[in-house]
Every structure is written in C-alpha cells, then in structure tokens.
Design an enzyme around this catalytic site. Structure first.
Site, PDB file in Angstrom:
ATOM      1  N   SER A   1       0.822  -1.211   0.000  1.00 37.49           N
ATOM      2  CA  SER A   1       0.000   0.000   0.000  1.00 37.49           C
ATOM      3  C   SER A   1       0.857   1.262   0.000  1.00 37.49           C
ATOM      4  O   SER A   1       1.689   1.467   0.885  1.00 37.49           O
ATOM      5  CB  SER A   1      -0.903   0.025   1.241  1.00 37.49           C
ATOM      6  OG  SER A   1      -1.839  -1.022   1.214  1.00 37.49           O
TER       7      SER A   1
ATOM      8  N   MET B   1      -2.961  -7.137   6.476  1.00 38.64           N
ATOM      9  CA  MET B   1      -3.993  -7.884   5.762  1.00 38.64           C
ATOM     10  C   MET B   1      -3.488  -8.492   4.456  1.00 38.64           C
ATOM     11  O   MET B   1      -4.253  -8.678   3.508  1.00 38.64           O
ATOM     12  CB  MET B   1      -5.177  -6.953   5.455  1.00 38.64           C
ATOM     13  CG  MET B   1      -5.735  -6.227   6.648  1.00 38.64           C
ATOM     14  SD  MET B   1      -6.979  -5.001   6.156  1.00 38.64           S
ATOM     15  CE  MET B   1      -7.171  -4.084   7.698  1.00 38.64           C
ATOM     16  N   SER B   2      -2.204  -8.812   4.401  1.00 36.67           N
ATOM     17  CA  SER B   2      -1.638  -9.345   3.154  1.00 36.67           C
ATOM     18  C   SER B   2      -0.404 -10.173   3.450  1.00 36.67           C
ATOM     19  O   SER B   2      -0.189 -10.629   4.575  1.00 36.67           O
ATOM     20  CB  SER B   2      -1.277  -8.187   2.207  1.00 36.67           C
ATOM     21  OG  SER B   2      -0.201  -7.432   2.747  1.00 36.67           O
TER      22      SER B   2
ATOM     23  N   ALA C   1       2.369  -2.383   4.128  1.00 39.21           N
ATOM     24  CA  ALA C   1       2.141  -1.413   5.190  1.00 39.21           C
ATOM     25  C   ALA C   1       1.490  -2.167   6.341  1.00 39.21           C
ATOM     26  O   ALA C   1       0.563  -2.948   6.134  1.00 39.21           O
ATOM     27  CB  ALA C   1       1.241  -0.294   4.697  1.00 39.21           C
TER      28      ALA C   1
ATOM     29  N   HIS D   1      -6.965   4.444   6.393  1.00 38.96           N
ATOM     30  CA  HIS D   1      -6.190   4.120   5.197  1.00 38.96           C
ATOM     31  C   HIS D   1      -5.406   5.336   4.694  1.00 38.96           C
ATOM     32  O   HIS D   1      -4.307   5.182   4.147  1.00 38.96           O
ATOM     33  CB  HIS D   1      -7.114   3.603   4.100  1.00 38.96           C
ATOM     34  CG  HIS D   1      -6.386   2.950   2.964  1.00 38.96           C
ATOM     35  ND1 HIS D   1      -5.573   1.836   3.134  1.00 38.96           N
ATOM     36  CD2 HIS D   1      -6.317   3.255   1.635  1.00 38.96           C
ATOM     37  CE1 HIS D   1      -5.052   1.483   1.964  1.00 38.96           C
ATOM     38  NE2 HIS D   1      -5.482   2.335   1.046  1.00 38.96           N
TER      39      HIS D   1
ATOM     40  N   ASN E   1       1.266   2.868  11.321  1.00 36.22           N
ATOM     41  CA  ASN E   1       0.473   3.351  12.452  1.00 36.22           C
ATOM     42  C   ASN E   1       0.782   2.512  13.684  1.00 36.22           C
ATOM     43  O   ASN E   1       1.194   1.353  13.576  1.00 36.22           O
ATOM     44  CB  ASN E   1      -1.036   3.299  12.142  1.00 36.22           C
ATOM     45  CG  ASN E   1      -1.535   1.882  11.901  1.00 36.22           C
ATOM     46  OD1 ASN E   1      -1.292   1.293  10.842  1.00 36.22           O
ATOM     47  ND2 ASN E   1      -2.213   1.321  12.885  1.00 36.22           N
TER      48      ASN E   1
ATOM     49  N   HIS F   1      -3.142   0.916  -4.714  1.00 31.57           N
ATOM     50  CA  HIS F   1      -2.700  -0.271  -5.454  1.00 31.57           C
ATOM     51  C   HIS F   1      -3.080  -0.069  -6.920  1.00 31.57           C
ATOM     52  O   HIS F   1      -4.231  -0.292  -7.316  1.00 31.57           O
ATOM     53  CB  HIS F   1      -3.356  -1.541  -4.889  1.00 31.57           C
ATOM     54  CG  HIS F   1      -2.885  -1.884  -3.512  1.00 31.57           C
ATOM     55  ND1 HIS F   1      -1.878  -2.798  -3.277  1.00 31.57           N
ATOM     56  CD2 HIS F   1      -3.252  -1.428  -2.304  1.00 31.57           C
ATOM     57  CE1 HIS F   1      -1.671  -2.891  -1.971  1.00 31.57           C
ATOM     58  NE2 HIS F   1      -2.494  -2.064  -1.360  1.00 31.57           N
TER      59      HIS F   1
ATOM     60  N   TYR G   1      -9.646  -9.913   1.230  1.00 30.24           N
ATOM     61  CA  TYR G   1     -10.838  -9.186   1.659  1.00 30.24           C
ATOM     62  C   TYR G   1     -11.594  -8.522   0.512  1.00 30.24           C
ATOM     63  O   TYR G   1     -12.729  -8.056   0.692  1.00 30.24           O
ATOM     64  CB  TYR G   1     -10.504  -8.154   2.737  1.00 30.24           C
ATOM     65  CG  TYR G   1      -9.586  -7.020   2.303  1.00 30.24           C
ATOM     66  CD1 TYR G   1     -10.005  -6.013   1.447  1.00 30.24           C
ATOM     67  CD2 TYR G   1      -8.286  -6.948   2.792  1.00 30.24           C
ATOM     68  CE1 TYR G   1      -9.168  -4.977   1.070  1.00 30.24           C
ATOM     69  CE2 TYR G   1      -7.434  -5.922   2.433  1.00 30.24           C
ATOM     70  CZ  TYR G   1      -7.886  -4.931   1.577  1.00 30.24           C
ATOM     71  OH  TYR G   1      -7.048  -3.909   1.203  1.00 30.24           O
ATOM     72  N   GLU G   2     -10.983  -8.467  -0.673  1.00 28.49           N
ATOM     73  CA  GLU G   2     -11.680  -7.912  -1.834  1.00 28.49           C
ATOM     74  C   GLU G   2     -12.723  -8.881  -2.390  1.00 28.49           C
ATOM     75  O   GLU G   2     -13.438  -8.538  -3.338  1.00 28.49           O
ATOM     76  CB  GLU G   2     -10.672  -7.542  -2.917  1.00 28.49           C
ATOM     77  CG  GLU G   2      -9.756  -6.392  -2.532  1.00 28.49           C
ATOM     78  CD  GLU G   2      -8.703  -6.105  -3.586  1.00 28.49           C
ATOM     79  OE1 GLU G   2      -9.036  -5.457  -4.592  1.00 28.49           O
ATOM     80  OE2 GLU G   2      -7.540  -6.538  -3.400  1.00 28.49           O
TER      81      GLU G   2
ATOM     82  N   HIS H   1      -6.058  -8.722  -2.669  1.00 29.88           N
ATOM     83  CA  HIS H   1      -6.322  -9.072  -1.281  1.00 29.88           C
ATOM     84  C   HIS H   1      -7.483 -10.045  -1.147  1.00 29.88           C
ATOM     85  O   HIS H   1      -8.440 -10.008  -1.917  1.00 29.88           O
ATOM     86  CB  HIS H   1      -6.651  -7.821  -0.455  1.00 29.88           C
ATOM     87  CG  HIS H   1      -5.568  -6.792  -0.422  1.00 29.88           C
ATOM     88  ND1 HIS H   1      -5.423  -5.853  -1.422  1.00 29.88           N
ATOM     89  CD2 HIS H   1      -4.583  -6.559   0.487  1.00 29.88           C
ATOM     90  CE1 HIS H   1      -4.390  -5.078  -1.124  1.00 29.88           C
ATOM     91  NE2 HIS H   1      -3.863  -5.482   0.029  1.00 29.88           N
TER      92      HIS H   1
END
Length: 304
Positions: A43, A231-232, A128, A279, A255, A76, A100-101, A98
């Site tokens: 990201s 998440m990846s 990230a 994000h 973060n 992306h 989650y997509e 991803h």
C-alpha cells in the site's frame, strides 16, 4: 466439491498461469522474459518500481492480462513493470490482490503462481502494517522473520484443496520461510546507505480484514507474540515457498496499533478516536518513507 473437480480447478489454475506467462513473454523484450526477482509493492509503495532502469522497461496493466485478477484498493495501481534493478532483471507488481476484496485465496495468490512459472527464484514482498510492538514507531521498517497465519489456523489457507505437485509438496514446512541471507542483506544494505530509519526484525500476523483490529483483538495478537499486523503478505509467502522461491518480506510501520482497553462509560468523557487507524494515514506514511524504501530495495537486489 469432489476430489476430481478440485483437481480440475487446480490444473486449470496451473494452465492459466502458463497462458499468462506466455502472453507476457510476447509483450516484453527477450532480456526481460526471465526475471530473476519479483517485487510486490504494498500500500502506497508503488514508487519502488521507479528504481527500475528507464530502458528496457515495459508496463502491463493487470486488466490487459488474461485470467489476471484486478485490484480495487486505493494505493494499489494494478500493473506489472518489467525492467532492471542495476543488472538484475526484475518484475515489480505494483498493487496486490487481497483476500478481503472477495477473492478466494487461489485467485489472490495467482500472480505468485505466474512468477513461479516464469522461473523467478526470489520474491521480495513489501507491505504497510500496524505496529503492535510498543518499541516500533511510525516510519520504522520491520524485516519479517516469522509469521502467524490467523485465517490459516482457522481453515482459510492458500494451499487448501488438492495439491499441485508440479509446484511443491502437500505438506509444506515453513520454519525456514524467511531466508536468513536475504534478511542479513537488508541490514548490510541499510548500513551501506546510512539509512536514517530504524529497522527491526519481528513477527507479522496476517488477519483477513478489511476492518482494522479492535482494541481487544490487538491485545490478543500482541499476547500471541506478533510485532506487526496486516492484511496481506502471508498468503503470497506461502505460495512462494511452496514454489521453491527464496523470500524476503519488509513491513513499513504506518500506524501504532491501539491496545489500551476501551474506556468505560462510567469513567466519564473520553476520546475514543485517539490513535484510530485509517487508510489515508497508511498511504501518507508510505509516501514519506517511499524514497528510503526505494533505495533500500535497489541496494538489496543489486547485491543478489
């Protein structure tokens, strides 16, 4: 689904990866048809591809490739960029797919299968991530030396289903997932560059997303030994190792994850949004760290 139909699906994916590989080789010059390294840009880290030599250089949008999944997430872009890092033929995957997509794992990791068919021997993955380790600061880098595959432990695993032995074994050991020599090169390269950014080694925990973790979930992940969460990456790592590639993965800490218990209503007024992840924050932190990541990746790859 029957065992025979599962086999048909897996065979189809193998055949599709071969079709994509042959299609790509029809678009790039001969010297770029067999890259040595693939880089997945996380990201906001699409500028990593800018380190590739200006010529020869070929960009191919995901949408131009047969069977190739598309990315839908801000930050992306969705293209493959072929070129040279120094003298090393490389392909950069600018944007990733991803889970989650809405993609099943065999689709979200499909690009790594294509890299395997292309004969790529080394995969460098960036992402990230949120920092769970209290010593990590926004802008720090973390070299992955292990991971926790949270969805995988619950049955959502990229190798679930019939095994394609053309790629790798049914039961894959992951105790050596993150190549020691490549990890050492990160610290050697950072020293050479006099990189003014803290670099750690640690454990990355993969969660499916797309929601960021609750405070209670974050405390649980920290108790399990995770230093960063995202998440990846882990599904890609598993497929790369299944295909026999060497792997290096680097997280940019964008973060600091909130782990303090939620204030109780009985305690009176409180700011629940303090430290809340978003994000836009991730993209901005990646933008600020982009140049350091670019020169570091270039230095690492040119030493291969």
């Amino acid at each position: 689904m029957s065992e025979s139909s599962e086999t048909e699906v897996e065979t189809s994916l193998t055949e599709r990866a071969t079709v994509v590989t042959n299609f790509i080789r029809g678009l790039v010059p001969k010297e770029l048809q067999y890259p040595k390294v693939a880089v997945i840009c996380g990201s906001g880290l699409h500028h990593l591809a800018d380190a590739l030599n200006s010529s020869p250089r070929v960009e191919i949008p995901f949408s131009d490739l047969p069977y190739f999944p598309l990315t839908t997430v801000e930050g992306h872009i969705g293209k493959l960029v072929f070129g040279y890092f120094g003298t090393v033929p490389t392909v950069c995957m600018v944007g990733r797919i991803h889970f989650y997509e809405g993609n099943p794992f065999n689709i979200s990791v499909f690009p790594v299968r294509v890299f395997s068919v292309m004969g790529i021997s080394t995969l460098l993955v960036t992402n990230a991530a949120g920092g769970l380790n209290s010593e990590y600061k926004v802008g720090d880098l973390m070299v992955l030396n292990d991971h926790i595959n949270f969805p995988g432990l619950a049955g959502w695993h990229p190798l679930k289903g019939s095994n394609d032995s053309l790629f790798g074994p049914r039961f894959l050991a992951l105790s050596d997932a993150y190549d020691l020599e490549l990890r050492q090169k990160v610290f050697e390269s950072a020293k050479t560059l006099k990189l003014g950014r803290a670099i750690h080694e640690g454990v990355y925990v993969f969660v499916s997303g797309p929601t960021y973790e609750t405070r209670a979930e974050s405390r649980m992940l920290k108790m399990l030994g995770a230093d960063a969460v995202g998440m990846s990456t882990v599904p890609e790592i598993i497929i790369a190792r299944h295909s026999g590639m060497k792997v290096l993965a680097i997280s940019l800490i964008t973060n600091a994850v909130v782990t303090e218990p939620t204030p109780k209503a009985s305690d009176g007024p409180a700011n629940l949004s303090a430290g809340m992840a978003n994000h836009e924050e991730v993209i901005e932190a990646a933008r600020q760290a982009g140049e350091d990541m670019r020169v570091l990746v270039l230095e690492i790859i040119t030493k291969l």
